[in-house]
Design an enzyme around this catalytic site. Sequence first.
Site, PDB file in Angstrom:
ATOM      1  N   LYS A 199       0.826  -1.229   0.000  1.00  0.00           N
ATOM      2  CA  LYS A 199       0.000   0.000   0.000  1.00  0.00           C
ATOM      3  C   LYS A 199       0.852   1.268   0.000  1.00  0.00           C
ATOM      4  O   LYS A 199       0.480   2.262  -0.614  1.00  0.00           O
ATOM      5  CB  LYS A 199      -0.962   0.010   1.189  1.00  0.00           C
ATOM      6  CG  LYS A 199      -0.245  -0.064   2.506  1.00  0.00           C
ATOM      7  CD  LYS A 199      -1.142  -0.404   3.661  1.00  0.00           C
ATOM      8  CE  LYS A 199      -0.280  -0.764   4.857  1.00  0.00           C
ATOM      9  NZ  LYS A 199       0.336  -2.073   4.819  1.00  0.00           N
ATOM     10  N   GLU A 257       3.268  -5.074  15.997  1.00  0.00           N
ATOM     11  CA  GLU A 257       4.691  -4.888  15.713  1.00  0.00           C
ATOM     12  C   GLU A 257       5.392  -4.344  16.953  1.00  0.00           C
ATOM     13  O   GLU A 257       4.777  -3.685  17.786  1.00  0.00           O
ATOM     14  CB  GLU A 257       4.859  -3.841  14.604  1.00  0.00           C
ATOM     15  CG  GLU A 257       4.156  -4.142  13.314  1.00  0.00           C
ATOM     16  CD  GLU A 257       4.875  -5.185  12.480  1.00  0.00           C
ATOM     17  OE1 GLU A 257       6.074  -5.414  12.721  1.00  0.00           O
ATOM     18  OE2 GLU A 257       4.226  -5.795  11.626  1.00  0.00           O
ATOM     19  N   ASP A 279      -1.285   3.223   8.834  1.00  0.00           N
ATOM     20  CA  ASP A 279      -1.620   2.089   7.963  1.00  0.00           C
ATOM     21  C   ASP A 279      -3.039   2.250   7.404  1.00  0.00           C
ATOM     22  O   ASP A 279      -3.273   2.091   6.200  1.00  0.00           O
ATOM     23  CB  ASP A 279      -1.498   0.802   8.804  1.00  0.00           C
ATOM     24  CG  ASP A 279      -1.903  -0.447   8.041  1.00  0.00           C
ATOM     25  OD1 ASP A 279      -1.107  -0.914   7.210  1.00  0.00           O
ATOM     26  OD2 ASP A 279      -3.019  -0.945   8.276  1.00  0.00           O
ATOM     27  N   LYS A 283      -4.446   2.905   3.406  1.00  0.00           N
ATOM     28  CA  LYS A 283      -5.456   2.046   2.779  1.00  0.00           C
ATOM     29  C   LYS A 283      -6.677   2.871   2.380  1.00  0.00           C
ATOM     30  O   LYS A 283      -7.265   2.650   1.327  1.00  0.00           O
ATOM     31  CB  LYS A 283      -5.849   0.925   3.739  1.00  0.00           C
ATOM     32  CG  LYS A 283      -4.717  -0.068   4.011  1.00  0.00           C
ATOM     33  CD  LYS A 283      -5.081  -0.980   5.164  1.00  0.00           C
ATOM     34  CE  LYS A 283      -4.004  -2.010   5.468  1.00  0.00           C
ATOM     35  NZ  LYS A 283      -4.232  -2.709   6.741  1.00  0.00           N
ATOM     36  N   GLY A 342      -2.096 -11.101   6.946  1.00  0.00           N
ATOM     37  CA  GLY A 342      -1.644 -12.471   7.205  1.00  0.00           C
ATOM     38  C   GLY A 342      -1.210 -13.141   5.920  1.00  0.00           C
ATOM     39  O   GLY A 342      -1.630 -12.763   4.825  1.00  0.00           O
TER      40      GLY A 342
HETATM   41  N1  HSE Z   1      -0.620  -4.058  10.187  1.00  0.00           N
HETATM   42  C1  HSE Z   1      -1.822  -4.153   9.414  1.00  0.00           C
HETATM   43  C2  HSE Z   1      -2.993  -4.486  10.331  1.00  0.00           C
HETATM   44  C3  HSE Z   1      -1.757  -5.164   8.332  1.00  0.00           C
HETATM   45  O1  HSE Z   1      -2.831  -4.569  11.546  1.00  0.00           O
HETATM   46  O2  HSE Z   1      -4.088  -4.624   9.807  1.00  0.00           O
HETATM   47  C4  HSE Z   1      -0.919  -4.730   7.185  1.00  0.00           C
HETATM   48  O3  HSE Z   1      -1.495  -3.643   6.552  1.00  0.00           O
END
Ligand code: HSE
Length: 430
Positions: A109, A193, A204, A208, A305
């Site tokens: 992304k 993470e 993130d 998206k 995943g």
């Molecule tokens: N780290 C993201 C999440 C997944 O927790 O959905 C990768 O975009």
Amino acid sequence: MDVVKIGLLGLGNVGSGVWKILNDNSDEIATKVGARLEIARVLVHNPDKQRRVSVPRGVLTTDAEGVVSDPDIPIIVEAIGCPGQDTTLARDYMLSALRAGKHVITANKEVLARHGRELRSAVTDGGGLYYEGAVAGGIPVVKVFKEALAGNRVLSIMGIINGTTNYILTRMSQEGSDFEEVLRMAQALGYAEQDPASDVDGHDAAYKLALLASIAFGHDIQVEDVFREGISRIKLEDLCYAAELGYAVKLLAIARRDGDSVELAVHPTMIPHGHPLASVGGAFNAVFIRGDAVGDLMLYGMGAGMMPTGSAVAADCIDAAHNLIRRVSPPREVRSNHVRVKPMDEMESRYYVRVLVVDRPGVMAAIASEFGRAQVSIESLIQKGRGQDPVSVVFVTHRACERHMQDALRGIRALDVVHSIASVIRVEAD
Ligand code: HSE
């Protein structure tokens, strides 16, 4: 049967999923495509590393250029991610492959958000760019916008498109734990993470959302256009008040048309328990779409995943192979640059505001008067504790403009009976 060769760049989480799916399901896929899909070369950093999938030694290579420019490999899957937050390598490989007329697939992304325009313009006749896995992993949302909803004017999108934050908020409310405690647990279990900022601060989800809104609205929307607020200031106490008021708290990514403007925001949001998004728990993602013709629609599934994202990328490989065999490109994406992104201070919402105050007569009236001065109307208020110092008082407002709300908050913060404003959470009406 014909063979279509694929070059896979990277054998991490996503790359391993793609390898496994295309190999485990190769017979079914060959029947659907009318040709066998073969991952002929896999680019890795270290061929000796132990991996989750077993790839013949002869297929592994460290020579990226050899894969990208191999004329016998018409499909390239970019799965190297952004090593060191750098998108340059992925972008360069994708550009070379696209300019060579290949079909290029990615689930990256950041690369699309930063270099999408350049990548799209490098697609040549006969080639194509595919990215189903870049938003909401296993949920086929890109194709839904491009194909199934192509006849609609999309009015709004509300998504839970970050699994980590949804997992944290779900566990906080189910177990009565604080944010820091659940985050530590999620990190220990590998759900979050070690550096959780990209997820918990909403970056993130903003990437998206920029991608989804660009496809759905047909405009070139940049990640910088998205207002962003994360979940780290959400306290257990807020989740308890929210539950009592009939709401769940979710990190929502929202894109909405409003006349000639679009609203774009990622922030914690209270949504009524009866809303379908309220029951999306754990690491699941969901995208709730409103189209002018289709009405309301929700897609639900795993947003990340190895296998869910691998599923989306494998589907793109199959699409690309179909197009290759028929010698066609996927439809070109037309984007207009002319859209007004509504500034945050013009946006309207209802608000939940929790204020820490000195518990004495006249405090509610002083706060209510600040709301009134700023033209914000109060719908309800709650005070539970008595005598502690400080005590929480909670206000829920009617719909108000962000600018007015910020004005009210400034006034409230300056009152000498107010310790602090503990939380402000936007409330979605039904
Ligand atoms: N780290 C993201 C999440 C997944 O927790 O959905 C990768 O975009």
